[in-house]
Design an enzyme around this catalytic site. Sequence first.
Site, PDB file in Angstrom:
ATOM      1  N   HIS A   1      48.606  -9.202 -15.022  1.00  0.00           N
ATOM      2  CA  HIS A   1      47.284  -8.615 -14.806  1.00  0.00           C
ATOM      3  C   HIS A   1      46.951  -7.605 -15.903  1.00  0.00           C
ATOM      4  CE1 HIS A   1      48.871  -4.713 -13.496  1.00  0.00           C
ATOM      5  NE2 HIS A   1      49.774  -5.385 -12.793  1.00  0.00           N
TER       6      HIS A   1
ATOM      7  N   GLU B   1      54.184  -7.617  -7.015  1.00  0.00           N
ATOM      8  CA  GLU B   1      55.100  -6.684  -7.666  1.00  0.00           C
ATOM      9  C   GLU B   1      56.116  -6.186  -6.643  1.00  0.00           C
ATOM     10  OE1 GLU B   1      56.991  -5.722  -9.919  1.00  0.00           O
ATOM     11  OE2 GLU B   1      55.474  -5.065 -11.360  1.00  0.00           O
TER      12      GLU B   1
END
Length: 196
Positions: A8, A79
């Site tokens: 990202h 994550e």
Amino acid sequence: MELYILRHGESEANAQHIHSGWSAVNLTQTGRRQAVSAGRLLQPLNFDRVICSDMPRAVQTAELALPGYQPEYTPQIREINTGDFTGKSRAQCMEEQPDVYPDCLAKRDYRLFHGENETDQFERVASFMQKLEQDGGDRTIAGVTHDGVLHAMLCYALGFPIDKSRLVVRNASVSHLSFQDGEWKIHQWGMTESFE
């Protein structure tokens, strides 16, 4: 199977140097520009599937980098969960937990604080990769995910661990892996396009 993995763009947490974990942080304006720039790298490709972490920073990156696709969202490639440290800077964490935080950070182990450790994350990612191996076929797949997930993917593909501190995964960088005849190959790692 060809697999193009995009980290990202810069998130608000990246810019503020805080633990983001599983929190719903958004991209910064820089992160949005980075995502568009990464999209230019991916534009010549035609993807059969786009698979994306369900975290907002990844979702926003997918929307900007891969317009026109309908991503599949999954928590498998989130994550690492930083638990009670989420939303806090390293300085705050050090102030609050000076005796244990340095070890948690060094080992990427947040279980004492209601999070995950590196093994927990690796097992999630390995399960994701195994599913791709079964379902990928001859398809070209894009994935949008996070720094720690890319590290786990690389370790899985290579078949041995790599010290994360020695691995740089820049925001909105693209990595290219493939899987054929039971073997993973790493073709390119961390490609970016210059942007203003």
